[in-house]
Design a protein around this motif. Structure first.
Motif, PDB file in Angstrom:
ATOM      1  N   SER A 114      32.764  24.024  20.340  1.00  0.00           N
ATOM      2  CA  SER A 114      33.079  25.443  20.536  1.00  0.00           C
ATOM      3  C   SER A 114      33.404  25.743  21.991  1.00  0.00           C
ATOM      4  N   VAL A 115      32.597  25.175  22.895  1.00  0.00           N
ATOM      5  CA  VAL A 115      32.832  25.423  24.317  1.00  0.00           C
ATOM      6  C   VAL A 115      34.149  24.810  24.763  1.00  0.00           C
ATOM      7  N   VAL A 116      34.411  23.576  24.337  1.00  0.00           N
ATOM      8  CA  VAL A 116      35.669  22.921  24.701  1.00  0.00           C
ATOM      9  C   VAL A 116      36.854  23.648  24.091  1.00  0.00           C
ATOM     10  N   GLY A 117      36.659  24.199  22.869  1.00  0.00           N
ATOM     11  CA  GLY A 117      37.742  24.963  22.261  1.00  0.00           C
ATOM     12  C   GLY A 117      38.080  26.218  23.042  1.00  0.00           C
ATOM     13  N   CYS A 118      37.050  26.843  23.638  1.00  0.00           N
ATOM     14  CA  CYS A 118      37.293  28.053  24.433  1.00  0.00           C
ATOM     15  C   CYS A 118      37.793  27.726  25.835  1.00  0.00           C
ATOM     16  N   LEU A 119      37.389  26.587  26.359  1.00  0.00           N
ATOM     17  CA  LEU A 119      37.816  26.163  27.698  1.00  0.00           C
ATOM     18  C   LEU A 119      38.442  24.775  27.599  1.00  0.00           C
ATOM     19  N   TYR A 173      38.120  19.616  28.393  1.00  0.00           N
ATOM     20  CA  TYR A 173      38.476  18.426  27.617  1.00  0.00           C
ATOM     21  C   TYR A 173      39.405  17.493  28.389  1.00  0.00           C
ATOM     22  N   TRP A 174      40.484  18.058  28.981  1.00  0.00           N
ATOM     23  CA  TRP A 174      41.490  17.177  29.564  1.00  0.00           C
ATOM     24  C   TRP A 174      41.239  16.856  31.041  1.00  0.00           C
ATOM     25  N   LEU A 175      40.542  17.744  31.774  1.00  0.00           N
ATOM     26  CA  LEU A 175      40.352  17.492  33.202  1.00  0.00           C
ATOM     27  C   LEU A 175      39.466  16.270  33.475  1.00  0.00           C
ATOM     28  N   PRO A 176      38.347  16.057  32.730  1.00  0.00           N
ATOM     29  CA  PRO A 176      37.568  14.824  32.984  1.00  0.00           C
ATOM     30  C   PRO A 176      38.347  13.553  32.678  1.00  0.00           C
ATOM     31  N   ARG A 177      39.363  13.652  31.844  1.00  0.00           N
ATOM     32  CA  ARG A 177      40.169  12.479  31.501  1.00  0.00           C
ATOM     33  C   ARG A 177      41.433  12.372  32.350  1.00  0.00           C
ATOM     34  N   TYR A 178      41.576  13.262  33.312  1.00  0.00           N
ATOM     35  CA  TYR A 178      42.799  13.301  34.118  1.00  0.00           C
ATOM     36  C   TYR A 178      42.889  12.070  35.016  1.00  0.00           C
ATOM     37  N   ASP A 215      48.204   8.174  37.260  1.00  0.00           N
ATOM     38  CA  ASP A 215      49.264   8.309  36.259  1.00  0.00           C
ATOM     39  C   ASP A 215      49.947   9.668  36.298  1.00  0.00           C
ATOM     40  N   TYR A 216      49.168  10.716  36.548  1.00  0.00           N
ATOM     41  CA  TYR A 216      49.705  12.076  36.425  1.00  0.00           C
ATOM     42  C   TYR A 216      49.786  12.831  37.746  1.00  0.00           C
ATOM     43  N   GLN A 254      48.593  20.649  32.707  1.00  0.00           N
ATOM     44  CA  GLN A 254      48.496  21.990  33.283  1.00  0.00           C
ATOM     45  C   GLN A 254      48.299  21.956  34.794  1.00  0.00           C
ATOM     46  N   MET A 255      48.012  20.788  35.333  1.00  0.00           N
ATOM     47  CA  MET A 255      47.849  20.670  36.781  1.00  0.00           C
ATOM     48  C   MET A 255      49.141  21.039  37.514  1.00  0.00           C
ATOM     49  N   ALA A 256      50.281  20.854  36.869  1.00  0.00           N
ATOM     50  CA  ALA A 256      51.544  21.256  37.491  1.00  0.00           C
ATOM     51  C   ALA A 256      51.585  22.761  37.703  1.00  0.00           C
ATOM     52  N   GLY A 257      51.046  23.519  36.736  1.00  0.00           N
ATOM     53  CA  GLY A 257      50.972  24.967  36.903  1.00  0.00           C
ATOM     54  C   GLY A 257      50.061  25.367  38.049  1.00  0.00           C
ATOM     55  N   MET A 258      48.958  24.656  38.218  1.00  0.00           N
ATOM     56  CA  MET A 258      48.076  24.922  39.351  1.00  0.00           C
ATOM     57  C   MET A 258      48.789  24.637  40.675  1.00  0.00           C
ATOM     58  N   ALA A 259      49.549  23.556  40.739  1.00  0.00           N
ATOM     59  CA  ALA A 259      50.280  23.229  41.963  1.00  0.00           C
ATOM     60  C   ALA A 259      51.309  24.305  42.299  1.00  0.00           C
ATOM     61  N   SER A 260      51.998  24.818  41.283  1.00  0.00           N
ATOM     62  CA  SER A 260      52.980  25.879  41.539  1.00  0.00           C
ATOM     63  C   SER A 260      52.297  27.150  42.030  1.00  0.00           C
ATOM     64  N   ALA A 261      51.095  27.460  41.491  1.00  0.00           N
ATOM     65  CA  ALA A 261      50.366  28.638  41.959  1.00  0.00           C
ATOM     66  C   ALA A 261      49.948  28.474  43.414  1.00  0.00           C
ATOM     67  N   VAL A 262      49.579  27.259  43.811  1.00  0.00           N
ATOM     68  CA  VAL A 262      49.214  27.005  45.206  1.00  0.00           C
ATOM     69  C   VAL A 262      50.422  27.210  46.121  1.00  0.00           C
ATOM     70  N   ILE A 263      51.585  26.797  45.669  1.00  0.00           N
ATOM     71  CA  ILE A 263      52.803  27.011  46.462  1.00  0.00           C
ATOM     72  C   ILE A 263      53.021  28.506  46.698  1.00  0.00           C
ATOM     73  N   VAL A 264      52.854  29.300  45.642  1.00  0.00           N
ATOM     74  CA  VAL A 264      53.018  30.750  45.788  1.00  0.00           C
ATOM     75  C   VAL A 264      51.958  31.315  46.719  1.00  0.00           C
ATOM     76  N   LEU A 265      50.711  30.856  46.569  1.00  0.00           N
ATOM     77  CA  LEU A 265      49.626  31.358  47.412  1.00  0.00           C
ATOM     78  C   LEU A 265      49.887  31.055  48.889  1.00  0.00           C
ATOM     79  N   VAL A 266      50.293  29.828  49.185  1.00  0.00           N
ATOM     80  CA  VAL A 266      50.576  29.467  50.576  1.00  0.00           C
ATOM     81  C   VAL A 266      51.721  30.310  51.124  1.00  0.00           C
TER      82      VAL A 266
END
Length: 758
Positions: free
Chosen positions: A65-70, A74-79, A83-84, A398-410
């Motif tokens: 249930s927790v992984v389904g909501c967040l 699930y994917w970040l510990p396996r990142y 490779d990515y 989804q890490m690519a989306g985080m990187a793009s947000a950092v570009i905007v923030l900077v």
């Protein structure tokens, strides 16, 4: 009995309460192949006793249930950084560079200061990182939603509400600061409300709502929205100051005003717009040509813009008093934004082999909007152009989306002084060029003309209604029309009579397949759609007149024992145009006797018997099988129609059976009082082939040589039913204890072959 033999039994899989062998019909049980002593009490074919659902919270369930909501858990510990990491970084930089000019340009469509477009490119992307399930979509500003937000801000905060008197004069001017401040409040309130609607819909598992927006509808809608976007910025291209209209025909009014003011065009602004557009188009074409050799696309939009200054804004609560005024707009934004995002997300998921959770996507998008609204962002969804860039430049997660947000923030924090007083003409040029892809969707007209005329009509109606009635009303009209096309198509389905494919268990339309053969004495009637109130009468008429209509008329008066003689005369397919044939036209044997137990009038008796006609001579048919495999529900009107079919055909000694009913349909038949002493569940069969075997075995019908395989099955069926009444207690699977009982008419012929070997 060996495990392999148990598995080979392959019993009919029906859920609980589905009894295909209730109290036997005495008339049927009197035949030699039935032995009532073997089955003194009715035993259901399949008795399933489900275990009670889990009422305790277990650790695995809590974790799921927790992984389904967040999903990030699930994917970040396996990142895998190796490779990515680099592909996501390159993709994030590419998308972040696009966010900057697009965010400021699309803010122009929303009638907001450009800085709020940058906010909208930052905060929602950060929220989606934690809650989203799509790895490739880019959340942020989008032209369609920007136009929809702009229609709300212009309606609730028009320029005329912010006019102030100039000192010492009778002249007035617009208080731009007060106007923009209130428009930001309107946009934020609309966004928060729309986000809350999306969250609620996602929590109640209403993610399927996006399916009502078909691909032709969405593409036509975005194409028409692109036209609205062009009209909204065309005044800035010419350096004109125009009124922004809202409501029906707003696009027409805007075009009329722009055309009337063309003589006032500001030539330097027009020159800047022209040069910017030429540069953007040429640079984008170069980008496309050499994209394979570039790690990051050339940031042509960023090069084109000049200056703008901004700082991050502190969060603030939206004005809740505006909710009641923007409720309809917020709902439209919620539905359209979700439909665009989920369609893009599923497209990329299918291409790259992963799954997107539609309900979780609805929650993620809703939280992105709701949280973003507190930071003065306006409504967001995935962008087609940025998502394609994110995917084509190698983005993996989804890490690519985080990187793009950092570009905007900077950019917002450190490079703000480089962006001051950005010309609106340049922003308008960026909007115009970025809509090129949407205008290519006009080719859909040619494609749909060749493939589906109905989808073409949906496309055209959506496009016209969106252009004329504005985006919110156009969306409602488009969805209504699309739903009506579905209703009309289910109301007028294709009806067919099925025949048997020799050597197989298949039954196909006799009109479209030459290899099929008619089963003697049996009519198998099939509808391509479910039977419900809108087509129940049409179903009955098609059953009566598929191959012509049989009329009856009495030739002798009623006898004391309630018997009368009837003559059967074949007419045309249209009962209104049919004429009864002369007696000399009748064939030998065209007379039979029907019993009647009531004192109804002659017209009622005629209506009864003609209702049971199939377009075949009655003495050639002893059974009718209604193939209901396409029905996923049945309402009270259809139940009444089915009951009448059973009763009316029974009056002329034709037995009606049902085949392929889903469990939900059987339950609805039970609740509707369909079953009775005369209509038992013994009339239900899992497949058409099972029903055919029963009919032929019961009638003892001889078959032509081409039906040898069918005769073989009937012989096996008849011989086994006389001797087999076995119960096999099977297995515990999926937390259900199943008891399979092989009994009577419900035994499939595949099962019988296996039992013969045993």
């Amino acid at each position: 009995m060996a495990t392999e033999e148990l598995e080979a039994l392959n019993p009919i899989h029906y859920p609980p309460r589905f009894n295909l062998n209730p109290n036997p019909n005495p008339n049927l049980m009197s035949t030699s192949r039935f032995n009532p002593s073997l089955n003194p009490d009715p035993i259901p074919l399949l008795s399933v006793t489900p275990l009670p659902p889990f009422s305790r919270c277990t650790v695995p369930r809590l974790k799921r249930s927790v992984v389904g909501c967040l999903p990030v858990l699930y994917w970040l510990p396996r990142y895998s950084i190796w490779d990515y990491g680099m592909p996501d970084l390159i993709s994030g930089i590419s998308v972040g560079i696009m966010h900057l000019p697009q965010g400021m340009a699309y803010a122009l469509l929303a009638s907001l200061p450009p800085v709020f477009g940058l906010y909208t490119s930052l905060y929602p992307a950060l929220v989606y990182f934690f809650f989203g399930t799509s790895r490739h979509i880019s959340i942020g500003t989008f032209a369609v939603l920007s136009i929809m937000v702009g229609s709300v801000t212009e309606r609730l905060a028009p320029d005329r509400n912010f006019l102030v008197m100039l000192n010492g004069t009778n002249l007035t001017e617009v208080n731009i600061t007060a106007r923009d401040s209130y428009r930001v409040q309107v946009a934020a309130a609309t966004t928060v409300l729309g986000g809350l609607i999306q969250v609620v819909l996602g929590l109640v598992k209403f993610g399927f709502v996006g399916t009502y927006l078909s691909e032709p509808l969405v593409r036509a809608y975005t194409t028409a929205a692109a036209a609205h976007a062009v009209v909204a910025v065309i005044a800035q291209l010419f350096g004109l100051s125009t009124t922004r209209f809202s409501g029906p025909l707003s696009l027409v009014y805007t075009l009329v005003e722009v055309c009337s003011k063309l003589p006032q065009t500001h030539l330097p602004t027009l020159a800047v717009s022209g040069v910017s557009m030429v540069f953007l188009i040429a640079a984008k074409e170069i980008n496309s040509a050499i994209s394979a050799r570039l790690p990051v696309p050339i940031p042509v939009e960023l090069i084109t813009v000049s200056y703008y200054d901004t700082l991050l804004a502190a969060p603030r609560l939206p004005d809740a008093s505006l909710f009641k005024e923007v409720m309809g707009d917020a709902f439209a934004l919620a539905i359209v934004g979700y439909a665009i995002s989920i369609s893009l997300g599923k497209t990329f998921a299918l291409k790259h082999g992963y799954k997107v959770d539609s309900n979780q996507e609805l929650v993620a998008l809703g939280l992105s909007n709701a949280v973003g609204g507190f930071f003065q962002c306006y409504a967001v969804c995935s962008s087609m152009s940025r998502s394609l860039i994110q995917e084509s430049t190698g983005g993996k997660t989804q890490m690519a989306g985080m990187a793009s947000a950092v570009i905007v923030l900077v950019t917002v924090l450190k490079l703000g002084p480089l962006f001051q007083e950005l010309p609106k003409a340049v922003l308008a040029a960026i909007v115009f060029v970025n809509l090129k892809g949407m205008f290519k969707q006009y080719y859909d007209i040619i494609t749909l003309w060749r493939s589906s005329k109905v989808d073409l009509v949906v496309w055209l109606v959506t496009w016209v209604s969106t252009l004329l009635f504005n985006l919110d009303m156009g969306l409602g009209a488009s969805i209504t029309f699309a739903v009506l096309t579905v209703i009309f198509r289910t109301q007028l389905p294709k009806y067919s009579v099925l025949g048997h494919v020799p050597g197989t268990e298949l039954y196909l339309d006799m009109e479209t397949h030459r290899e099929v053969r008619e089963v003697p004495g049996i009519t198998i009637f099939h509808s391509s759609a479910t039977v419900y109130f809108a087509n129940a009468d049409l179903y009955l008429e098609a059953l009566k007149g598929k191959n012509g209509t049989v009329f009856v008329m009495p030739t002798t008066p009623r006898t004391p024992d309630d018997q009368c003689s009837w003559e059967y005369l074949k007419g045309s397919k249209d009962p209104d145009c049919a004429t009864l044939g002369a007696v000399s036209e009748l064939q030998d044997g065209d007379t039979t006797t029907l019993g009647s137990s009531s004192e109804d009038t002659l017209s009622r008796e005629l209506d009864k018997v003609s209702l049971g006609s199939l377009g075949k001579w009655t003495w050639d048919i002893h059974s009718i099988i209604l193939d209901l495999s396409t029905a996923n529900f049945i309402d009270t009107v259809a139940i009444k129609t089915m009951r009448n079919i059973f009763h009316d055909f029974g009056e002329i000694d034709v037995t009606v059976y049902m085949a392929g009913c889903q469990m939900s349909v059987v339950e609805q038949l039970e609740l509707g009082g369909f079953f009775s002493e005369s209509i038992t569940k013994g009339r239900l069969f899992a497949t058409v082939h099972d029903a055919v075997l029963h009919c032929l075995g019961h009638q003892g019908t001889s078959m032509p040589s081409y039906e040898y395989s069918l005769v073989r099955d009937v012989h096996v069926y008849s011989s086994i039913v006389d001797t087999i009444w076995k119960t096999v207690y099977c297995f515990e699977q999926m937390n259900h204890v199943c008891k399979y009982v092989i009994a009577g008419d419900a035994v499939q012929h595949q099962t019988l072959r296996t039992l013969t070997e045993v």
